[in-house]
Every structure is written in structure tokens, then in C-alpha cells.
Design a protein around this motif. Structure first.
Motif, PDB file in Angstrom:
ATOM      1  N   ALA A  12       0.833  -1.206   0.000  1.00 29.07           N
ATOM      2  CA  ALA A  12       0.000   0.000   0.000  1.00 29.07           C
ATOM      3  C   ALA A  12       0.870   1.259   0.000  1.00 29.07           C
ATOM      4  O   ALA A  12       1.880   1.334   0.707  1.00 29.07           O
ATOM      5  N   TYR A  16      -4.209   1.211   4.567  1.00 30.84           N
ATOM      6  CA  TYR A  16      -5.414   0.786   5.296  1.00 30.84           C
ATOM      7  C   TYR A  16      -4.985   0.531   6.736  1.00 30.84           C
ATOM      8  O   TYR A  16      -4.069  -0.235   6.984  1.00 30.84           O
ATOM      9  N   SER A 145      -8.424 -11.429   4.375  1.00 34.79           N
ATOM     10  CA  SER A 145      -7.560 -10.408   4.965  1.00 34.79           C
ATOM     11  C   SER A 145      -7.854  -9.144   4.167  1.00 34.79           C
ATOM     12  O   SER A 145      -7.884  -9.201   2.925  1.00 34.79           O
ATOM     13  N   SER A 147      -6.402  -6.441   3.144  1.00 33.10           N
ATOM     14  CA  SER A 147      -5.527  -6.017   2.059  1.00 33.10           C
ATOM     15  C   SER A 147      -5.486  -7.034   0.918  1.00 33.10           C
ATOM     16  O   SER A 147      -5.036  -6.711  -0.187  1.00 33.10           O
ATOM     17  N   ARG A 150      -6.886  -6.224  -2.614  1.00 31.74           N
ATOM     18  CA  ARG A 150      -6.126  -5.456  -3.614  1.00 31.74           C
ATOM     19  C   ARG A 150      -5.200  -6.348  -4.434  1.00 31.74           C
ATOM     20  O   ARG A 150      -4.710  -5.925  -5.468  1.00 31.74           O
ATOM     21  N   SER A 200      -1.552  -7.257  12.597  1.00 28.93           N
ATOM     22  CA  SER A 200      -2.222  -6.041  12.124  1.00 28.93           C
ATOM     23  C   SER A 200      -3.646  -5.899  12.684  1.00 28.93           C
ATOM     24  O   SER A 200      -4.071  -4.790  13.015  1.00 28.93           O
ATOM     25  N   MET A 204      -4.587  -2.650  14.713  1.00 28.74           N
ATOM     26  CA  MET A 204      -5.612  -1.716  14.198  1.00 28.74           C
ATOM     27  C   MET A 204      -6.687  -1.439  15.239  1.00 28.74           C
ATOM     28  O   MET A 204      -7.143  -0.307  15.391  1.00 28.74           O
TER      29      MET A 204
HETATM   30  O1  PMV Z   1      -4.883  -6.852   5.555  1.00 28.15           O
HETATM   31  P1  PMV Z   1      -4.109  -6.829   6.822  1.00 28.15           P
HETATM   32  O2  PMV Z   1      -4.947  -7.138   8.001  1.00 28.15           O
HETATM   33  O3  PMV Z   1      -2.878  -7.692   6.743  1.00 28.15           O
HETATM   34  O4  PMV Z   1      -3.588  -5.316   7.067  1.00 28.15           O
HETATM   35  C1  PMV Z   1      -2.636  -4.683   6.276  1.00 28.15           C
HETATM   36  C2  PMV Z   1      -2.209  -3.399   6.876  1.00 28.15           C
HETATM   37  C3  PMV Z   1      -1.023  -2.707   6.224  1.00 28.15           C
HETATM   38  O5  PMV Z   1      -0.246  -3.633   5.493  1.00 28.15           O
HETATM   39  C4  PMV Z   1      -0.137  -2.119   7.316  1.00 28.15           C
HETATM   40  C5  PMV Z   1      -1.471  -1.560   5.328  1.00 28.15           C
HETATM   41  C6  PMV Z   1      -2.083  -1.927   4.002  1.00 28.15           C
HETATM   42  O6  PMV Z   1      -2.898  -1.138   3.522  1.00 28.15           O
HETATM   43  O7  PMV Z   1      -1.706  -2.963   3.425  1.00 28.15           O
END
Ligand code: PMV
Length: 385
Positions: A12, A16, A145, A147, A150, A200, A204
Motif C-alpha cells: 500500500a 489501510y 484479509s 488487504s 487489492r 495487524s 488496528m
Molecule cells: O490486511 P491486513 O490485516 O494484513 O492489514 C494490512 C495493513 C497494512 O499492510 C499495514 C497496510 C495496508 O494497507 O496494506
């Protein structure tokens, strides 16, 4: 029926961080990421369906793991519901089957390199191929998850936070394909670090519950940055892109520090990388860093500036004497370090501060491959247990 696919890691540039719905994994803000090329880093998943299997089984990086984790089950349930609604071409013939799932990453899972995003994107993409389900699957990957939604698309990708209560509009869309900016190169600096960061999801939650700064970030900073960086990407304006990327990474780590108790994801080597980049950019912004929930850095640089950057990194962050190849991925012809770089006044850090470097670029997203991780009998080809 057997299908194998590979899916990419995404990094990213507008982060997020924070959910408004924990169950459906709905974010507080939009985010934008770069999908990395699968040639260097990917998750690979084989799924086999057969009426002769007695139960669902899953292997992850050579070890059998339970398939009943809520996140995997949520992805499966949503996929089945979607396939039934859409009358997916192959789904009806598979309804009586059980599944064998085998997944591997070709990069260290524990290195904090977005392995869950690649893994869930791959699981969902492969299942969709198996079921013959067409259309957008980002909302299903999101349930694994956040992210991961994307990683189902290539190039630069935006995850829209959406506003519907059921999350139906919290999906990803492509900003530009990878072919839009082929000159953009990416280096992952893997920091030598044994410490395990707070996951994460837990991190968060702490930030959402305690950080005042997050409110400002979500209401004002991110919406403006998402628009500006989209413009910078479309115009291939590296300086604008790089500045926004670095500022947003810094703000992610600022809201982590503003959480109570505070969250530290970057370490002293990460901070040395930040200082290095700002010194390097003193007269012209040529490199941009971004850090996720861990100490590793992701650097963006234009191809024409890459050889000099790598020469300088080798000088400031000399390799240690571990057995891992120091420079991996797309090769770079490294020139001799020149005088102007030495004048920047950067002192070499302790050898081995970085474990290794992966050189990569943007990629086109997940795709099917012909070589399977399961034998015709449904057993993993390489299993440790
Ligand atoms: O999708 P998760 O829960 O692994 O969270 C990702 C959080 C960050 O990598 C720090 C930011 C992002 O947008 O990928």
C-alpha cells in the motif's frame, strides 16, 4: 478437477489501518496499493475437488493446517453463495465434492511481507477458477484479509471503503494497469529482525479505540491523498507520488505511536533507511520508502536511477556473512560508487543490518499456472508433515 494459480503481494502507498466492521472486514478509509510482479514474489495454490475425498484438508507451506479458521470459512461460504447465485458453470458438478488445498509462498512467510494478502487472494482466485465463477472476487478476498482484496488485480489498485452495511461496495478497482508505468522499479529491503510485531488486526483495533490522530487521518488526510496520488500515478509524476507515499507511511506509524499502548513496527534499521532516503533525496526526490506493520522497507525508484541507488545501498548497508543471496530478483548492473554519493555524508551501517534485498516491479495480478502442488491422489508433492 484440479486448478493451480499464483497471486501477488501488494504494497500500500496509501495505507489501510482501522476497521469499521471487524466481522466483514470493512475499512475506515480507502487505500491504494502497488501489485508486485509474481515472477519475484507470489503465493501459489492448488485446489483439487473430488467426490472420493472424505473431508476438506489444507496444507500451508508444507504443513497441514485446519481449514476451519473463521476467515477461510467466510471466504468459502461467500464463494459458494456467489457461485450458487450466479449459476457458475462448474459449481453444480462440484457440490458433492470435498476439497484439498495446498498453498506455498516463494518468500518467507514470517518476514512481514504481506504474505496473508497474497495467500488469501490466491485461495479465492483459485476457487473462482475451479467453480467457473466470473466477475469481481475482491469482496470475497477481503473476508480473508482486508488487504488481500487489492491483490486480485494488477498495477495500481484502489480499495474503496464503501458505505453499504453488508460490505457489498467495499471492493477493489484498478487505477492503472502495470503496463502504464513500466519504468517504476521496487526494492524490498528485508531487515534482519527476530522480533515478532503485534499482528495487524490487534494493532488496528488498539489504534481505532485509542488514537485521536486516526480521526484526523481518516476524515481529512486520506481522502485528499487518495485523490492526489491517483493523479500522480496517472501522470507518472514520480516526485509527487514519492512524497505522498512517504508521508502516508510516516502517518501510519504516527497513528501507531498515538495508540495506547503505542505500537512500534519500525526499528532502528527502518529509521536508518528513512534517514538514508532523505539524505539521498537532498537535491532531487528519486527514491520513496513505505513501511507496513513490520520493520521491512519497500522502496520505489525509476529504472534510470536504480543502479546508482543500489550501489549506494550496498555501501551504506553492507551485506553480512549469512548464506542468503544478498541481492535477489531482477538483476541490476551496479556501477562503482561515485564521489557525489560519498559526499552525501552517509556512514556505512553495521554489516548485515539488512538480511537481503528483493528487486521487483509492478505486476499484472493473479493467473493460472499448469504445474500443481498436489499429486493426482490429492497428496502434497512436498510436505514436511
Ligand atoms: O490486511 P491486513 O490485516 O494484513 O492489514 C494490512 C495493513 C497494512 O499492510 C499495514 C497496510 C495496508 O494497507 O496494506
Amino acid at each position: 478437477m484440479i486448478v493451480t494459480c499464483i497471486a501477488p503481494v501488494n504494497i500500500a502507498v496509501i495505507k489501510y489501518w482501522g476497521k469499521r466492521d471487524e466481522e466483514l472486514i470493512l475499512p475506515l478509509n480507502d487505500s491504494i496499493s502497488a501489485t508486485l510482479n509474481t515472477d519475484q514474489m507470489h503465493a501459489k495454490t492448488t485446489i483439487m475437488a473430488s467426490p472420493s475425498f472424505k473431508e476438506d484438508r489444507m496444507w500451508l507451506n508444507g504443513r497441514e493446517v485446519p481449514m476451519d479458521s473463521p476467515r477461510i470459512q467466510n471466504c468459502l461460504k461467500e464463494m459458494v453463495a456467489r457461485a450458487e447465485r450466479a449459476g457458475a458453470v462448474r459449481y453444480s458438478s462440484l457440490a458433492a465434492c470435498r476439497l484439498r488445498v495446498c498453498s506455498e509462498n516463494n518468500f518467507p512467510t514470517a518476514a512481514g511481507l504481506a504474505s496473508s494478502a497474497a495467500g488469501y487472494a490466491c485461495l479465492v482466485f483459485t476457487l473462482a477458477k475451479l467453480f467457473g465463477l466470473e466477475g469481481d472476487i475482491s469482496g470475497i478476498a477481503r473476508l480473508g484479509s482486508g488487504s488481500a482484496c487489492r491483490s486480485v488485480l494488477g498495477g495500481f489498485v484502489r480499495w474503496h471503503k464503501g458505505s453499504a452495511a453488508d460490505g457489498c461496495d467495499s471492493v477493489a478497482s484498478q487505477v492503472v494497469p502495470a503496463s502504464h508505468w513500466p519504468e517504476l522499479r521496487i526494492l524490498i529491503l528485508v531487515v534482519n529482525d527476530a522480533q515478532k510485531a503485534t499482528g495487524s488486526s490487534v494493532g488496528m483495533k488498539t489504534t481505532v479505540e485509542t488514537s485521536e490522530l486516526l480521526k484526523l487521518r481518516v476524515a481529512e488526510c486520506v481522502p485528499a491523498r487518495v485523490d492526489s496520488i491517483t493523479e500522480a500515478i496517472r501522470e507518472k509524476d514520480f516526485r509527487k507520488f514519492g512524497e505522498l507515499t512517504m508521508k502516508d507511511s510516516n502517518q501510519l506509524h504516527a497513528v501507531c505511536l498515538d495508540s495506547f499502548p503505542p505500537l512500534f513496527y519500525m526499528n532502528s534499521v527502518s529509521h536508518a533507511i528513512v534517514n538514508f532516503v532523505h539524505l539521498y533525496n537532498a537535491t532531487d526526490l528519486q527514491v520513496a520508502y513505505t513501511f507496513d506493520a513490520g520493520p521491512n522497507a519497500c522502496l520505489f525508484v525509476l529504472e534510470e536511477n536504480l543502479p546508482r541507488l543500489v550501489a549506494t545501498i550496498n555501501h551504506v548497508f553492507p551485506p553480512g556473512n549469512n548464506s542468503t543471496k544478498y541481492f535477489q530478483g531482477i538483476p541490476v548492473a551496479v556501477p562503482h560508487i561515485n564521489e557525489d554519493v560519498l559526499k552525501l555524508g552517509m556512514e556505512p551501517k553495521e554489516a548485515g543490518s539488512l538480511k537481503y534485498i528483493i528487486s521487483t516491479r509492478l505486476g499484472a495480478g493473479p493467473h493460472e499456472v499448469p504445474d500443481h502442488l498436489l499429486t493426482t491422489a490429492g497428496e502434497p508433492r512436498s510436505a514436511t508433515t
